[in-house]
Design a protein around this motif. Structure first.
Motif, short mmCIF file in Angstrom:
data_model
loop_
_atom_site.label_atom_id
_atom_site.label_comp_id
_atom_site.label_asym_id
_atom_site.label_seq_id
_atom_site.Cartn_x
_atom_site.Cartn_y
_atom_site.Cartn_z
N PRO A 34 -3.75 -4.97 2.22
CA PRO A 34 -4.86 -5.26 3.13
C PRO A 34 -5.93 -6.10 2.44
CG PRO A 34 -4.27 -2.93 3.17
CD PRO A 34 -3.55 -3.54 2.02
N TYR A 38 0.82 -1.20 0.00
CA TYR A 38 0.00 0.00 0.00
C TYR A 38 0.86 1.27 0.00
CZ TYR A 38 0.98 0.25 5.05
OH TYR A 38 1.61 0.33 6.27
N TYR A 47 -9.53 -5.20 6.38
CA TYR A 47 -8.63 -4.28 5.69
C TYR A 47 -7.62 -3.64 6.66
CZ TYR A 47 -11.71 -4.72 1.67
OH TYR A 47 -12.43 -5.22 0.62
N GLN A 48 -7.11 -4.47 7.55
CA GLN A 48 -6.17 -3.97 8.56
C GLN A 48 -4.79 -3.76 7.95
OE1 GLN A 48 -4.84 -6.42 12.10
NE2 GLN A 48 -6.14 -4.96 13.15
N LEU A 49 -4.17 -2.64 8.30
CA LEU A 49 -2.81 -2.35 7.86
C LEU A 49 -1.82 -2.93 8.86
CD1 LEU A 49 -3.04 1.41 6.79
CD2 LEU A 49 -3.36 -0.61 5.37
#
Length: 370
Positions: free
Chosen positions: A176, A86, A181-183
């Motif tokens: 994610p 990301y 959708y955890q970073l």
């Protein structure tokens, strides 16, 4: 005949080399981006003419283009090298990650995804998707990979964006995934300050660095290091009566004064940076200060050696001191974590505390043997 063949071969080689060089040049130009090149990206959903362009993060080749589209609308296009993780662009009031909001995007398996995240802390659980203080215009966000670059475009509904911009890139191979959708922690990041009017940008360090270091060092010295030295003097130097008592009193008084100054620096720092994530650290600091004040009051009310309550006073004085030091050490490590100072401070402080405790243990063993 042979000479003609050699000349023909040489000419062919030169042509091939020229073609390879031209292809490499074309490939290099297509995979790079700069403020001198035109923005030609498919799929951007707003007008991209007359964008101001700046080199946002030189070492990572991040390029930012922006403009004020209307009185309350700003357009942004962030260009980065293609990555299998990301990329993020955050807006911060004070240049710090914690307390800011960020637009995060990634391209995986040919499809792109963008989300806003609230950066409430440094742990993955405190970086919350679909939350934050930014107002993203609907149907304006787009992320795409083109010519070995990733382009992330979006519009904000705001009269004036925060001038503190934070950029980060995630660890290689991570994107994610749903449903959370955890970073995870970024691979690298930078904090910059931008003048949107002039287009000038500068990389900025952590604000109030000197005050932060002063706050940390004073509390380290006062509430833990000198306090432990004072305990060692009181417990293992009584053969030098009455000098041990004067030395103990002097060391602990110096420790209290330094610790008090450190806490005052902490209050000043909190006011300057308007930090929202230091409530626990602050509460522990106040608790430690209260214990320190109780110790000072206990010294003033110290009964004589022949008093019946001297035994209870000793029990109170010793145990309050131990509790103070335990909480102080824990709070110093927590403060290093909040200040994002990294392993060097943790290791340095940990080594000093470790040496003091080893010294104390050795002295205790010697005392037990005697």
């Amino acid at each position: 005949m042979r000479d003609r063949e050699m000349k023909a071969s040489s000419s062919l080689i030169l042509v091939l080399v020229s073609l390879c060089g031209l292809a490499a040049s074309v490939s290099s130009q297509s995979s790079s981006d700069s403020c001198s090149s035109n923005l030609n990206v498919d799929g951007i959903r707003f007008d991209t003419t007359s964008l101001t362009c700046i080199s946002a993060w030189v070492s990572e080749n991040f390029i930012l283009r922006y403009k004020q589209a209307s009185a309350n609308t700003w357009s942004f296009v962030l260009s980065t090298p293609s990555t299998d993780s990301y990329v993020a662009m955050g807006f911060s009031k004070n240049g710090l990650m914690v307390g800011s909001s960020a637009v995060v995007g990634w391209v995986s398996s040919g499809s792109g995804m963008m989300k806003q995240y609230a950066l409430d802390g440094q742990t993955p659980a405190q970086v919350k998707p679909d939350q934050g203080s930014l107002t993203l215009l609907s149907n304006s966000s787009m992320i795409a990979s083109q010519s070995n670059r990733t382009y992330m475009a979006f519009q904000l509904a705001v009269a004036q964006p925060e001038s503190g911009l934070i950029y980060s890139v995630g660890p290689s191979g991570f994107t994610p995934v749903s449903p959370g959708y955890q970073l995870i922690q970024h691979q690298d990041m930078t904090s910059t300050s931008v003048n949107f009017g002039s287009g000038q940008t500068r990389t900025q360090g952590t604000p109030y660095t000197r005050l932060r270091k002063t706050h940390g060092i004073l509390n380290m010295l006062g509430w833990s290091i000198l306090m432990i030295v004072g305990i060692i003097v009181a417990r293992h130097c009584k053969q030098y009566d009455p000098m041990w008592f004067y030395a103990h009193t002097a060391v602990q008084t110096a420790a209290f004064i330094l610790g008090l100054l450190g806490i005052i620096c902490g209050f000043v720092l909190e006011h300057k940076i308007s930090a929202s994530n230091v409530s626990t650290h602050k509460s522990l600091g106040i608790f430690i200060l209260v214990l320190g004040c109780l110790q000072v009051m206990a010294i003033l009310a110290r009964p004589g050696k022949g008093s019946k309550v001297r035994e209870y006073w000793n029990w109170y004085h010793h145990n309050v001191g131990r509790i103070l030091i335990i909480f102080a050490i824990a709070n110093v490590f927590y403060g290093i974590h909040l200040g994002e100072q990294g392993q060097k401070w943790n290791v340095g402080y940990g080594v000093i505390i470790g040496l003091l405790f080893v010294t104390l243990i050795v002295l205790e063993i010697q005392k037990f043997r005697k």
